[in-house]
Design a protein around this motif. Sequence first.
Motif, mmCIF file in Angstrom:
data_model
loop_
_atom_site.group_PDB
_atom_site.id
_atom_site.type_symbol
_atom_site.label_atom_id
_atom_site.label_comp_id
_atom_site.label_asym_id
_atom_site.label_seq_id
_atom_site.Cartn_x
_atom_site.Cartn_y
_atom_site.Cartn_z
ATOM 1 N N LEU A 55 -17.356 -16.033 -31.601
ATOM 2 C CA LEU A 55 -16.703 -14.722 -31.621
ATOM 3 C C LEU A 55 -17.021 -13.923 -30.361
ATOM 4 O O LEU A 55 -16.124 -13.462 -29.659
ATOM 5 C CB LEU A 55 -17.143 -13.929 -32.854
ATOM 6 N N TYR A 56 -18.301 -13.765 -30.069
ATOM 7 C CA TYR A 56 -18.712 -12.869 -28.995
ATOM 8 C C TYR A 56 -18.421 -13.387 -27.596
ATOM 9 O O TYR A 56 -18.103 -12.604 -26.698
ATOM 10 C CB TYR A 56 -20.194 -12.509 -29.129
ATOM 11 N N PHE A 57 -18.534 -14.699 -27.378
ATOM 12 C CA PHE A 57 -18.287 -15.230 -26.040
ATOM 13 C C PHE A 57 -16.954 -15.960 -25.930
ATOM 14 O O PHE A 57 -16.537 -16.313 -24.832
ATOM 15 C CB PHE A 57 -19.423 -16.159 -25.608
ATOM 16 N N GLY A 58 -16.306 -16.203 -27.056
ATOM 17 C CA GLY A 58 -15.011 -16.864 -27.050
ATOM 18 C C GLY A 58 -13.894 -15.882 -27.279
ATOM 19 O O GLY A 58 -13.225 -15.427 -26.347
ATOM 20 N N THR A 59 -13.722 -15.505 -28.534
ATOM 21 C CA THR A 59 -12.633 -14.614 -28.923
ATOM 22 C C THR A 59 -12.644 -13.316 -28.131
ATOM 23 O O THR A 59 -11.597 -12.856 -27.672
ATOM 24 C CB THR A 59 -12.723 -14.315 -30.432
ATOM 25 N N ALA A 60 -13.791 -12.713 -27.956
ATOM 26 C CA ALA A 60 -13.884 -11.407 -27.288
ATOM 27 C C ALA A 60 -13.350 -11.439 -25.862
ATOM 28 O O ALA A 60 -12.863 -10.430 -25.355
ATOM 29 C CB ALA A 60 -15.329 -10.912 -27.290
ATOM 30 N N PHE A 61 -13.430 -12.600 -25.215
ATOM 31 C CA PHE A 61 -12.982 -12.711 -23.829
ATOM 32 C C PHE A 61 -11.749 -13.604 -23.693
ATOM 33 O O PHE A 61 -11.472 -14.134 -22.622
ATOM 34 C CB PHE A 61 -14.124 -13.216 -22.939
ATOM 35 N N GLY A 117 -14.451 -7.244 -22.555
ATOM 36 C CA GLY A 117 -13.934 -8.006 -23.679
ATOM 37 C C GLY A 117 -13.740 -7.094 -24.874
ATOM 38 O O GLY A 117 -14.110 -5.922 -24.844
ATOM 39 N N ARG A 118 -13.144 -7.648 -25.913
ATOM 40 C CA ARG A 118 -12.906 -6.862 -27.124
ATOM 41 C C ARG A 118 -13.242 -7.705 -28.348
ATOM 42 O O ARG A 118 -12.700 -8.775 -28.541
ATOM 43 C CB ARG A 118 -11.466 -6.414 -27.209
ATOM 44 N N ILE A 119 -14.150 -7.183 -29.158
ATOM 45 C CA ILE A 119 -14.507 -7.811 -30.422
ATOM 46 C C ILE A 119 -13.429 -7.420 -31.432
ATOM 47 O O ILE A 119 -13.166 -6.230 -31.612
ATOM 48 C CB ILE A 119 -15.881 -7.298 -30.931
ATOM 49 N N PRO A 120 -12.805 -8.401 -32.085
ATOM 50 C CA PRO A 120 -11.785 -8.044 -33.084
ATOM 51 C C PRO A 120 -12.354 -7.074 -34.121
ATOM 52 O O PRO A 120 -13.454 -7.269 -34.634
ATOM 53 C CB PRO A 120 -11.435 -9.384 -33.718
ATOM 54 N N ALA A 122 -13.429 -4.120 -33.561
ATOM 55 C CA ALA A 122 -14.290 -3.104 -32.947
ATOM 56 C C ALA A 122 -13.412 -1.989 -32.383
ATOM 57 O O ALA A 122 -12.315 -2.242 -31.907
ATOM 58 C CB ALA A 122 -15.149 -3.720 -31.848
ATOM 59 N N PRO A 123 -13.917 -0.769 -32.393
ATOM 60 C CA PRO A 123 -13.100 0.363 -31.967
ATOM 61 C C PRO A 123 -12.841 0.439 -30.462
ATOM 62 O O PRO A 123 -11.908 1.092 -30.036
ATOM 63 C CB PRO A 123 -13.900 1.579 -32.436
ATOM 64 N N LYS A 124 -13.671 -0.227 -29.648
ATOM 65 C CA LYS A 124 -13.477 -0.121 -28.200
ATOM 66 C C LYS A 124 -13.876 -1.410 -27.503
ATOM 67 O O LYS A 124 -14.512 -2.282 -28.094
ATOM 68 C CB LYS A 124 -14.264 1.058 -27.639
#
Length: 189
Positions: A55-61, A117-120, A122-124
Amino acid sequence: MTDPKDDLRVYLQDARDVLLWKLDGLPEYDIRRPLTPTGTNLLGLVKHLAGAEALYFGTAFDRPFAGTPLWITGDAEPDADLWARADETREDIVGLYRRACAHSDETIAALPLDAVGRIPGAPKETTLHRILTHMIAETQRHAGHADVVRELIDGAVGQRPDGLNVAPHDPEHVGRVERAAKEAAARWS
């Protein structure tokens, strides 16, 4: 002079290594059994962190990696990522974690610390630096859980298998701590 990104990656890798050694030498039952009232278990911690890395290093970026869906994102039933089903092997979960970490390391190497990046959910938006810092804390937190769980199983503790970073087990110390707890309870309760 050191590279700040490399420093962060080294601390993350150290936490990853600590988590995985906690499985070493234990039979299937012991790596899977719940040892806290909330069900904390060693293999579940590894499974959870495989999903977190994805999630944090894949999806977010926008660098997708098929990791374990995390319940906290709404992609799985509550706590599904925190335990191993009977049909999931140790090798599969550890392998998934290692692949997720390798994918994460590729993301870390490819992007500058100020990459956004953006965490699904997350507000920002957030930066790679902040995500790296978060994952170090997250992984160390769960490595601490694993340390306690492993101690409950067979007494093995510490950051390394050689145990050189912890004092030798001293039953008298445990007695001193228990006596101090009882004395404080009597004095301050």
